[in-house]
Design a protein around this motif. Structure first.
Motif, PDB file in Angstrom:
ATOM      1  N   ILE A 140     -17.867  20.974  25.488  1.00 18.01           N
ATOM      2  CA  ILE A 140     -18.448  19.722  25.700  1.00 18.01           C
ATOM      3  C   ILE A 140     -19.096  19.060  24.359  1.00 18.01           C
ATOM      4  O   ILE A 140     -19.656  19.765  23.486  1.00 18.01           O
ATOM      5  CB  ILE A 140     -19.766  20.158  26.523  1.00 18.01           C
ATOM      6  N   VAL A 141     -18.641  17.760  24.356  1.00 19.23           N
ATOM      7  CA  VAL A 141     -19.066  17.032  23.000  1.00 19.23           C
ATOM      8  C   VAL A 141     -19.949  15.937  23.012  1.00 19.23           C
ATOM      9  O   VAL A 141     -19.521  14.973  24.098  1.00 19.23           O
ATOM     10  CB  VAL A 141     -17.478  16.384  22.538  1.00 19.23           C
ATOM     11  N   ASP A 142     -21.252  16.092  22.613  1.00 15.58           N
ATOM     12  CA  ASP A 142     -22.189  15.238  22.707  1.00 15.58           C
ATOM     13  C   ASP A 142     -22.493  14.965  24.210  1.00 15.58           C
ATOM     14  O   ASP A 142     -22.581  13.831  24.689  1.00 15.58           O
ATOM     15  CB  ASP A 142     -21.942  13.850  22.128  1.00 15.58           C
ATOM     16  N   PRO A 143     -22.752  15.984  24.997  1.00 11.93           N
ATOM     17  CA  PRO A 143     -22.674  15.854  26.495  1.00 11.93           C
ATOM     18  C   PRO A 143     -24.020  15.076  27.171  1.00 11.93           C
ATOM     19  O   PRO A 143     -24.983  15.377  26.979  1.00 11.93           O
ATOM     20  CB  PRO A 143     -22.675  17.407  27.159  1.00 11.93           C
ATOM     21  N   ALA A 144     -23.613  14.219  27.932  1.00  9.88           N
ATOM     22  CA  ALA A 144     -24.806  13.429  28.427  1.00  9.88           C
ATOM     23  C   ALA A 144     -25.016  13.491  29.833  1.00  9.88           C
ATOM     24  O   ALA A 144     -23.831  14.034  30.620  1.00  9.88           O
ATOM     25  CB  ALA A 144     -24.408  11.821  28.263  1.00  9.88           C
ATOM     26  N   PHE A 145     -26.195  13.102  30.500  1.00 13.12           N
ATOM     27  CA  PHE A 145     -26.490  13.214  31.732  1.00 13.12           C
ATOM     28  C   PHE A 145     -26.834  14.506  32.464  1.00 13.12           C
ATOM     29  O   PHE A 145     -27.156  14.636  33.500  1.00 13.12           O
ATOM     30  CB  PHE A 145     -25.369  12.684  32.713  1.00 13.12           C
ATOM     31  N   ILE A 177     -23.578   3.421  18.219  1.00 11.96           N
ATOM     32  CA  ILE A 177     -23.005   4.754  18.703  1.00 11.96           C
ATOM     33  C   ILE A 177     -22.288   5.387  17.725  1.00 11.96           C
ATOM     34  O   ILE A 177     -22.326   6.547  17.368  1.00 11.96           O
ATOM     35  CB  ILE A 177     -21.716   4.290  19.618  1.00 11.96           C
ATOM     36  N   PHE A 178     -21.717   4.562  16.596  1.00  6.14           N
ATOM     37  CA  PHE A 178     -21.009   5.370  15.555  1.00  6.14           C
ATOM     38  C   PHE A 178     -21.741   5.460  14.075  1.00  6.14           C
ATOM     39  O   PHE A 178     -22.079   4.394  13.673  1.00  6.14           O
ATOM     40  CB  PHE A 178     -19.704   4.626  15.448  1.00  6.14           C
ATOM     41  N   PHE A 179     -21.622   6.522  13.547  1.00  5.04           N
ATOM     42  CA  PHE A 179     -22.242   6.637  12.305  1.00  5.04           C
ATOM     43  C   PHE A 179     -21.515   6.052  11.480  1.00  5.04           C
ATOM     44  O   PHE A 179     -22.098   5.278  10.524  1.00  5.04           O
ATOM     45  CB  PHE A 179     -22.581   8.043  11.816  1.00  5.04           C
ATOM     46  N   GLN A 180     -20.293   6.275  11.605  1.00  5.87           N
ATOM     47  CA  GLN A 180     -19.358   5.542  10.388  1.00  5.87           C
ATOM     48  C   GLN A 180     -18.584   4.460  11.340  1.00  5.87           C
ATOM     49  O   GLN A 180     -17.723   4.721  12.124  1.00  5.87           O
ATOM     50  CB  GLN A 180     -18.236   6.588   9.888  1.00  5.87           C
ATOM     51  N   ASN A 181     -19.190   3.311  10.973  1.00  5.01           N
ATOM     52  CA  ASN A 181     -18.875   2.154  11.735  1.00  5.01           C
ATOM     53  C   ASN A 181     -18.029   0.750  11.159  1.00  5.01           C
ATOM     54  O   ASN A 181     -17.926   0.024  11.700  1.00  5.01           O
ATOM     55  CB  ASN A 181     -19.901   1.807  12.744  1.00  5.01           C
ATOM     56  N   GLU A 182     -18.037   1.001   9.851  1.00  7.18           N
ATOM     57  CA  GLU A 182     -17.501  -0.254   8.923  1.00  7.18           C
ATOM     58  C   GLU A 182     -16.202  -0.770   9.544  1.00  7.18           C
ATOM     59  O   GLU A 182     -16.112  -1.917   9.737  1.00  7.18           O
ATOM     60  CB  GLU A 182     -17.289   0.298   7.395  1.00  7.18           C
ATOM     61  N   GLU A 183     -15.247   0.247   9.825  1.00  5.81           N
ATOM     62  CA  GLU A 183     -13.887  -0.239  10.115  1.00  5.81           C
ATOM     63  C   GLU A 183     -14.132  -0.859  11.801  1.00  5.81           C
ATOM     64  O   GLU A 183     -13.314  -1.881  11.911  1.00  5.81           O
ATOM     65  CB  GLU A 183     -12.818   0.940  10.119  1.00  5.81           C
ATOM     66  N   ILE A 234     -20.194  20.823  20.639  1.00  5.66           N
ATOM     67  CA  ILE A 234     -20.214  19.953  19.677  1.00  5.66           C
ATOM     68  C   ILE A 234     -20.989  18.702  19.867  1.00  5.66           C
ATOM     69  O   ILE A 234     -21.003  18.040  20.422  1.00  5.66           O
ATOM     70  CB  ILE A 234     -18.681  19.674  19.153  1.00  5.66           C
ATOM     71  N   GLN A 235     -22.149  18.706  18.451  1.00  4.60           N
ATOM     72  CA  GLN A 235     -22.764  17.469  18.682  1.00  4.60           C
ATOM     73  C   GLN A 235     -22.933  16.829  17.307  1.00  4.60           C
ATOM     74  O   GLN A 235     -22.845  17.458  16.118  1.00  4.60           O
ATOM     75  CB  GLN A 235     -24.249  18.022  18.930  1.00  4.60           C
ATOM     76  N   PRO A 269     -17.810  12.738  17.875  1.00 10.13           N
ATOM     77  CA  PRO A 269     -17.114  13.473  16.589  1.00 10.13           C
ATOM     78  C   PRO A 269     -15.749  13.490  16.703  1.00 10.13           C
ATOM     79  O   PRO A 269     -15.375  13.455  15.576  1.00 10.13           O
ATOM     80  CB  PRO A 269     -17.840  14.823  16.684  1.00 10.13           C
ATOM     81  N   MET A 270     -15.066  13.247  17.763  1.00  3.55           N
ATOM     82  CA  MET A 270     -13.641  13.578  17.667  1.00  3.55           C
ATOM     83  C   MET A 270     -12.887  12.397  17.243  1.00  3.55           C
ATOM     84  O   MET A 270     -11.842  12.285  16.713  1.00  3.55           O
ATOM     85  CB  MET A 270     -13.356  13.783  19.270  1.00  3.55           C
TER      86      MET A 270
END
Length: 287
Positions: A140-145, A177-183, A234-235, A269-270
């Motif tokens: 489970i990757v950044d699991p919400a809800f 949402i995205f920490f790396q968002n420049e592109e 994974i978080q 993260p993926m």
């Protein structure tokens, strides 16, 4: 208002950013009279990848090829999302689990590992409790809800925010949402993401899912301890959607888990750290 905005951006993780596949690349299967679309690559034990709210199977574009070198990888458009059919019905977590199980039955898949991001993590965890005999491992990757929404969350506000109608709206999504968002913030990428998101026409599904959560349906507050599968959590460290308090609860309640924090990621993260993600997933599966 601050709490509402935190809830609203949940949907951000699942916009059409990074989408590259075309509908013609998908296979089709009928489940309960509805057509589900999916991408399938590779051979071996089966991995089923589940996207988040408002997204589709393209969410795993940076992972499918690598994972498919060792496994049979299926990236599924869940019922009501992406290119799959969108019947008008009261969607909730158990609805998505029902169609996932039906998909596995139709495909003849007796057992699989589930990898779910955001809402997909919730669906995967629900499946782990309701169909444990069909689950190999759980990722489970950044699991919400799983633990629900804040009490003051409003379905109509979330619905409005989750359905961007301008490029500016899409830019706001990406920044949250995205920490790396420049592109991702380049004008042409924002435009294409908006076009793709609008083409999916999943606003009704999103609204119904949020309503079900506000009604307390299919929450896992009391059932996390029933997850017996070996689990990888994974978080992203910079995720404003899923707080570390939630991850700490999962670490405490899920019996057999490994938890990894990604220092350079937000809610996906993926996508933000795909090489590390793919390596961590393969290492976990090989143990």
């Amino acid at each position: 208002m601050k709490t509402i905005m935190i809830v609203l951006v949940v949907l951000l993780a699942n916009t059409a950013i990074m989408a590259q596949d075309k509908e013609s690349d998908f296979q089709s299967i009928e489940v309960y009279g509805q057509t589900l679309k999916y991408v399938e690559k590779g051979q071996g034990e089966t991995l089923i990848l589940l996207h988040g709210l408002g997204s589709n199977s393209e969410r795993w574009i940076k992972n499918i090829k690598v994972l498919a070198q060792n496994y049979n990888v299926i990236s599924l458009d869940q019922i009501g999302f992406g290119y799959s059919d969108k019947p008008l019905m009261p969607y909730k977590g158990s609805t998505l689990v029902e169609f996932l199980n039906g998909f596995m039955v139709q495909k003849g898949i007796k057992k699989a590992t589930l990898i779910g991001n955001s809402m997909g993590g919730w669906v995967s965890a629900l499946f782990a409790v309701t169909h444990p005999e069909k689950l190999d491992k759980l990722i489970i990757v950044d699991p919400a809800f799983l633990l629900g929404l804040p009490e003051d969350a409003n379905a109509d506000d979330i619905y409005a925010f989750a359905n961007p109608s301008t490029v500016e709206d899409m830019a706001s999504y990406v920044k949250r949402i995205f920490f790396q968002n420049e592109e991702l913030l380049r004008p042409e990428n924002l435009k294409q993401s908006l076009i793709k998101k609008l083409s999916w026409n999943d606003g009704y599904t999103v609204h119904q899912i949020i309503k079900s959560l506000l009604q307390g349906k299919d929450l896992m507050v009391d059932s996390l301890e029933d997850i017996n599968a070996k689990t990888l959590i994974i978080q992203g460290q910079h995720d404003p959607i899923v707080p570390m308090e939630t991850i700490n609860t999962l670490k405490e309640k899920i019996k057999d888990n490994i938890t990894i924090i990604y220092e350079n990621s937000g809610h996906s993260p993926m996508i933000e750290e795909p090489n590390r993600f793919n390596t961590d997933v393969l290492n976990f599966l090989n143990k």
